[in-house]
Write an enzyme that holds these catalytic residues in place. Structure first.
Site, short mmCIF file in Angstrom:
data_model
loop_
_atom_site.label_atom_id
_atom_site.label_comp_id
_atom_site.label_asym_id
_atom_site.label_seq_id
_atom_site.Cartn_x
_atom_site.Cartn_y
_atom_site.Cartn_z
N ARG A 291 45.80 60.00 52.26
CA ARG A 291 45.15 58.96 53.08
C ARG A 291 43.84 58.45 52.48
O ARG A 291 42.96 57.97 53.19
CB ARG A 291 44.92 59.44 54.52
CG ARG A 291 46.21 59.82 55.22
CD ARG A 291 46.01 60.05 56.70
NE ARG A 291 47.28 60.42 57.30
CZ ARG A 291 47.74 61.66 57.34
NH1 ARG A 291 47.01 62.64 56.83
NH2 ARG A 291 48.90 61.92 57.87
N LYS B 135 41.28 44.67 46.04
CA LYS B 135 42.70 44.38 46.30
C LYS B 135 43.54 45.33 45.45
O LYS B 135 43.40 45.34 44.23
CB LYS B 135 43.03 42.93 45.96
CG LYS B 135 42.61 41.95 47.04
CD LYS B 135 43.19 40.56 46.78
CE LYS B 135 42.75 39.59 47.87
NZ LYS B 135 43.17 38.20 47.57
N GLU C 229 40.52 32.39 34.85
CA GLU C 229 39.76 32.87 36.02
C GLU C 229 38.26 32.61 35.82
O GLU C 229 37.55 32.30 36.78
CB GLU C 229 40.00 34.37 36.26
CG GLU C 229 41.45 34.76 36.50
CD GLU C 229 41.97 34.41 37.90
OE1 GLU C 229 41.17 33.99 38.76
OE2 GLU C 229 43.20 34.56 38.12
N LYS D 136 31.92 36.94 42.20
CA LYS D 136 32.99 37.51 43.03
C LYS D 136 32.40 38.45 44.08
O LYS D 136 32.83 38.46 45.24
CB LYS D 136 34.03 38.23 42.17
CG LYS D 136 35.15 38.78 43.03
CD LYS D 136 36.48 38.89 42.38
CE LYS D 136 37.51 39.32 43.41
NZ LYS D 136 38.80 39.63 42.83
N GLU E 60 39.53 38.74 53.30
CA GLU E 60 40.07 37.37 53.21
C GLU E 60 40.44 36.77 54.56
O GLU E 60 41.55 36.29 54.77
CB GLU E 60 41.27 37.35 52.25
CG GLU E 60 41.49 35.96 51.66
CD GLU E 60 42.50 35.94 50.53
OE1 GLU E 60 42.34 36.69 49.55
OE2 GLU E 60 43.45 35.15 50.65
N ARG F 222 36.91 34.13 51.23
CA ARG F 222 37.49 34.74 50.03
C ARG F 222 38.67 33.92 49.49
O ARG F 222 38.98 33.98 48.29
CB ARG F 222 37.92 36.19 50.32
CG ARG F 222 38.40 36.91 49.07
CD ARG F 222 38.51 38.42 49.23
NE ARG F 222 39.02 39.03 48.03
CZ ARG F 222 38.96 40.32 47.76
NH1 ARG F 222 38.42 41.15 48.62
NH2 ARG F 222 39.45 40.79 46.63
N ASN G 22 41.37 31.78 45.45
CA ASN G 22 42.78 31.48 45.15
C ASN G 22 42.95 30.07 44.60
O ASN G 22 44.07 29.56 44.51
CB ASN G 22 43.64 31.64 46.42
CG ASN G 22 43.62 33.06 46.91
OD1 ASN G 22 43.41 34.00 46.14
ND2 ASN G 22 43.81 33.24 48.21
N HIS H 169 45.87 29.05 42.48
CA HIS H 169 46.86 30.12 42.58
C HIS H 169 48.09 29.73 43.41
O HIS H 169 49.17 30.26 43.17
CB HIS H 169 46.23 31.39 43.16
CG HIS H 169 45.32 32.11 42.20
ND1 HIS H 169 44.20 31.51 41.65
CD2 HIS H 169 45.38 33.35 41.67
CE1 HIS H 169 43.60 32.38 40.85
NE2 HIS H 169 44.30 33.50 40.83
N HIS I 101 51.04 30.38 41.24
CA HIS I 101 51.94 31.49 41.55
C HIS I 101 53.39 31.02 41.56
O HIS I 101 54.29 31.67 41.02
CB HIS I 101 51.53 32.06 42.91
CG HIS I 101 52.04 33.43 43.16
ND1 HIS I 101 51.93 34.06 44.36
CD2 HIS I 101 52.68 34.30 42.34
CE1 HIS I 101 52.49 35.25 44.28
NE2 HIS I 101 52.95 35.42 43.06
N HIS J 222 49.96 34.67 34.10
CA HIS J 222 49.18 34.37 35.30
C HIS J 222 48.11 33.32 34.98
O HIS J 222 47.93 32.35 35.73
CB HIS J 222 48.52 35.66 35.82
CG HIS J 222 47.70 35.47 37.05
ND1 HIS J 222 48.26 35.18 38.27
CD2 HIS J 222 46.36 35.48 37.23
CE1 HIS J 222 47.29 35.03 39.16
NE2 HIS J 222 46.12 35.22 38.56
N1 GLY Z 1 41.95 37.61 43.02
C1 GLY Z 1 41.47 37.03 44.22
C2 GLY Z 1 40.79 38.01 45.12
O1 GLY Z 1 40.47 39.11 44.71
O2 GLY Z 1 40.57 37.70 46.26
#
Ligand code: GLY
Length: 350
Positions: free
Chosen positions: A118, A140, A182, A217, A227, A231, A235, A238, A242, A254
């Protein structure tokens, strides 16, 4: 050395950027802390011995788990393998999993750290430009399912991110371009001065550039960790990108997908009077100077739009577009018609 702080209350952490840090890393480490270093074959051959040696010098008790490289191995099976090695080596709640590698390794190692017992300690040591400026920062983590990319995962912050820009010397050129998409993205979405600096240097990557991307960031993530709102600006490019990656069956990287997606988002903005043609050209010229495409050949606009909808349906989300409104500023839009989106895509298809 530059330290960027990710402010997240009790879960705040430092992102340390220093050339040569993998040769001289000093960590405050509880004696005999068990550490499981996860790396793929390619990265392990270059850097695993160094990292294991540094961890031993810091008093830790490290072992390693090697995974197969590539997006196709970003699976629950790989995560299970990491967790099983952790269990067999007796890692417990106070132990540490270290993700040494690019975005796939970092996401998998982080997800294993989030779910093993956990949640145990986690440290990111990114070795690709894309991982340094984006995926290793912000928590993430996750894996893909046959049904779609990143469909399982957790927001799980590392204790620390350690970046050695010298490892970029061994990074293939296409991998650098991947990360540059990026880097340029940050300039377009939130920092005009940074964008102009990139224009002057033609996208040269220095430790300061990496640190600045991490700083930008960290500013966004500390405001909106999971998000719920802001946040999503990260994207940019993206949603289109994507879909393009998927349609190309990942033959396009990517970074290439994101760059083409930025081209489409820019076209969408200009066509709808949100952005100037001059700024669109500046963005696309910088992508071009970095060796990145902003248009695409060999695909039908209708297929790209369908892939965007399919992707969103799987994620149970609405088609939200991040569109530039100034150089250095984007906004979120979710009320454009499919016809308007299709027109913009079509204008970028050769
Ligand atoms: N790669 C986008 C984010 O981390 O929100």
């Amino acid at each position: 050395m530059t330290k960027v702080r990710m402010e997240l209350g009790k879960r705040s952490y430092d992102i340390v950027i220093r050339p040569g840090v993998l040769d001289s890393m000093k960590l405050q480490m509880r004696k005999d802390r068990k550490c499981l270093v996860v790396a793929d074959h390619n990265v392990a051959a270059l850097y695993l011995d160094k990292v294991m040696a540094r961890l031993k010098e810091c008093g830790a008790n490290p072992i390693s788990h090697i995974i197969e490289p590539g997006e196709k191995n970003k699976t629950l099976e790989t995560v299970g393998g990491i967790c099983r090695t952790a269990a067999q080596a007796g890692l417990e709640r106070k132990s540490l999993i270290v993700g040494l590698g690019g975005g796939v390794t970092g996401d998998l190692a982080g997800f294993a750290a989030a779910i093993y017992m956990r949640g145990i300690g986690f440290c990111q040591v990114p070795t690709s430009l894309l991982a340094m400026v984006d995926s290793s920062v912000g928590g993430k983590t996750g894996a893909d399912l046959p049904e779609g990319k990143n469909l399982i995962g957790a927001f799980y912050q590392p204790e620390m991110v350690i970046i050695d820009p010298e490892v970029l010397n061994t990074l293939p050129a296409f991998e650098k371009r991947n990360g540059l998409a990026e880097v340029i993205k940050y300039g377009v979405i939130m920092d005009y001065v940074f964008f102009t600096d990139l224009e002057k240097s033609k996208g040269e990557i220095t430790p300061d550039v990496i640190a600045h991307c991490c700083h930008l960031k960290a500013e966004v993530v500390s405001e909106d960790e999971t998000e719920q709102g802001r946040r999503a600006i990260l994207n940019y490019g993206h949603t289109f990108g994507h879909a393009i990656e998927l349609l190309s069956e990942f033959k396009l990287s990517h970074g290439e997908g994101v760059a083409i997606g930025m081209g489409m988002a820019a076209a969408m903005s200009v066509r709808n009077g949100l952005w100037s043609k001059e700024d669109e050209k500046r963005q696309n010229d910088l992508l071009l100077a970095a060796g990145l495409p902003f248009r695409i050949g060999g695909f039908k606009a209708e297929d790209i739009l369908a892939a965007m909808h399919h992707d969103k349906k799987k994620a149970h989300g609405k088609l939200t577009l991040v569109l530039p409104v100034e150089l250095g500023k984007v906004e979120l839009f979710n009320d454009f018609s499919d016809e308007a989106i299709l027109e913009a895509i079509r204008s970028c298809c050769d």
